[in-house]
Design a protein around this motif. Structure first.
Motif, PDB file in Angstrom:
ATOM      1  N   GLY A  35       0.901  -1.155   0.116  1.00 45.63           N
ATOM      2  CA  GLY A  35       0.146  -0.105  -0.014  1.00 45.63           C
ATOM      3  C   GLY A  35       0.692   1.524  -0.010  1.00 45.63           C
ATOM      4  O   GLY A  35       0.851   1.681  -0.806  1.00 45.63           O
ATOM      5  N   ALA A  36       1.790   1.382   0.865  1.00 38.96           N
ATOM      6  CA  ALA A  36       2.801   2.319   0.959  1.00 38.96           C
ATOM      7  C   ALA A  36       3.296   2.588  -0.513  1.00 38.96           C
ATOM      8  O   ALA A  36       3.612   3.757  -1.028  1.00 38.96           O
ATOM      9  N   GLU A  37       3.572   1.264  -1.242  1.00 35.84           N
ATOM     10  CA  GLU A  37       4.415   1.935  -1.891  1.00 35.84           C
ATOM     11  C   GLU A  37       3.695   2.864  -3.627  1.00 35.84           C
ATOM     12  O   GLU A  37       4.306   2.993  -4.180  1.00 35.84           O
ATOM     13  N   LYS A 108      -7.236   1.793  -3.888  1.00 35.63           N
ATOM     14  CA  LYS A 108      -6.904   1.296  -4.540  1.00 35.63           C
ATOM     15  C   LYS A 108      -5.651   0.471  -3.318  1.00 35.63           C
ATOM     16  O   LYS A 108      -5.000  -0.746  -3.345  1.00 35.63           O
ATOM     17  N   ILE A 109      -5.096   1.296  -2.472  1.00 36.31           N
ATOM     18  CA  ILE A 109      -4.356   0.635  -1.416  1.00 36.31           C
ATOM     19  C   ILE A 109      -4.616   0.038  -0.561  1.00 36.31           C
ATOM     20  O   ILE A 109      -4.497  -1.048  -0.408  1.00 36.31           O
ATOM     21  N   ILE A 110      -5.882   0.056  -0.367  1.00 35.21           N
ATOM     22  CA  ILE A 110      -6.741  -0.995   0.592  1.00 35.21           C
ATOM     23  C   ILE A 110      -6.921  -2.361  -0.155  1.00 35.21           C
ATOM     24  O   ILE A 110      -6.978  -3.753  -0.802  1.00 35.21           O
ATOM     25  N   ALA A 111      -7.512  -1.864  -1.584  1.00 37.05           N
ATOM     26  CA  ALA A 111      -8.030  -3.567  -2.739  1.00 37.05           C
ATOM     27  C   ALA A 111      -6.479  -3.916  -2.964  1.00 37.05           C
ATOM     28  O   ALA A 111      -6.690  -5.024  -2.691  1.00 37.05           O
ATOM     29  N   ALA A 112      -5.236  -3.347  -2.761  1.00 39.07           N
ATOM     30  CA  ALA A 112      -3.537  -4.091  -2.783  1.00 39.07           C
ATOM     31  C   ALA A 112      -3.944  -4.982  -1.647  1.00 39.07           C
ATOM     32  O   ALA A 112      -3.187  -5.728  -1.447  1.00 39.07           O
TER      33      ALA A 112
END
Length: 124
Positions: A35-37, A108-112
């Motif tokens: 998520g951080a990336e 998108k972060i949550i999904a990843a």
């Protein structure tokens, strides 16, 4: 009408394996990094750019190590002026890029991060 479930016992077994603190922490760290990336890349894309030929803020967006279940995305202390761009000063209007970057990619972060957990559970 009775409800029939399939795979519940297998799922429960995987959850028991996941209960091991080390395994759970490793998966959480991998998920946080993923998520951080995504956020790092979006901040880098949105940061205001100058025509200066030296170091640019966009080249110095960093992701910290995971500490106590937290990860930070931001800038090295040498680039303290990033906050002036984000929030503005008494002599310069704000040019926000960090908060808009987060808002643009939060789903998108949550999904990843969820996908990392799914992949890791499938391996158990």
């Amino acid at each position: 009408m009775p409800v029939k479930s399939t795979g519940l016992a297998e799922f429960q077994a995987k959850l028991k394996k996941l209960a091991s603190i080390e395994k759970n922490e490793a998966i959480a760290e991998k998920s946080l990094r993923k998520g951080a990336e995504i956020l790092r890349a979006e901040i880098e894309r949105r940061v205001p750019r100058s025509t200066y030929k030296g170091k640019h803020l966009a080249d110095h967006v960093i992701v910290s190590k995971v500490v106590n279940g937290k990860i930070k995305v931001g800038f090295h202390k040498d680039f303290f002026y990033a906050r002036f761009l984000e929030w503005g000063t008494s002599k310069m209007p704000a040019q926000p890029f960090i908060e808009p970057a987060f808002n643009a990619v939060k789903n998108k972060i949550i999904a990843a991060m969820v996908e990392v957990y799914r992949e890791e559970l499938a391996k158990l």
